[in-house]
Design an enzyme around this catalytic site. Structure first.
Site: not given
Length: 76
Positions: A33-35, A37
């Site tokens: 999960i990136d920022s 997301d």
């Protein structure tokens, strides 16, 4: 239980692999999960639990257990 609802929201919102979502799973490393997301997830969780999570809490969320703890903190 909040964990089950968080898990369900993560699968429905981000398409996370349900089997990888555990309380100790790293949001970035284990779940990818990136920022962006993370922001989408927080908005979905706020709607699901009818709470408001302050932006500064986002940086503190490193594991799934942090998300569950944050929800419990703001539900009170």
């Amino acid at each position: 239980m909040n964990f089950e609802k968080v898990k369900e929201t993560m699968v429905n919102t981000l398409g996370c692999d349900e089997e990888k979502i555990t309380m100790e799973a790293s949001i970035a490393d284990d779940l990818g999960i990136d920022s962006l997301d993370a922001v989408e997830l927080v908005m979905a969780l706020e709607e699901e639990f009818d709470i408001k999570i302050p932006d500064e809490e986002l940086g503190k969320m490193k594991k799934v257990s942090d998300i569950v703890g944050c929800i419990e903190k703001y539900q009170a």
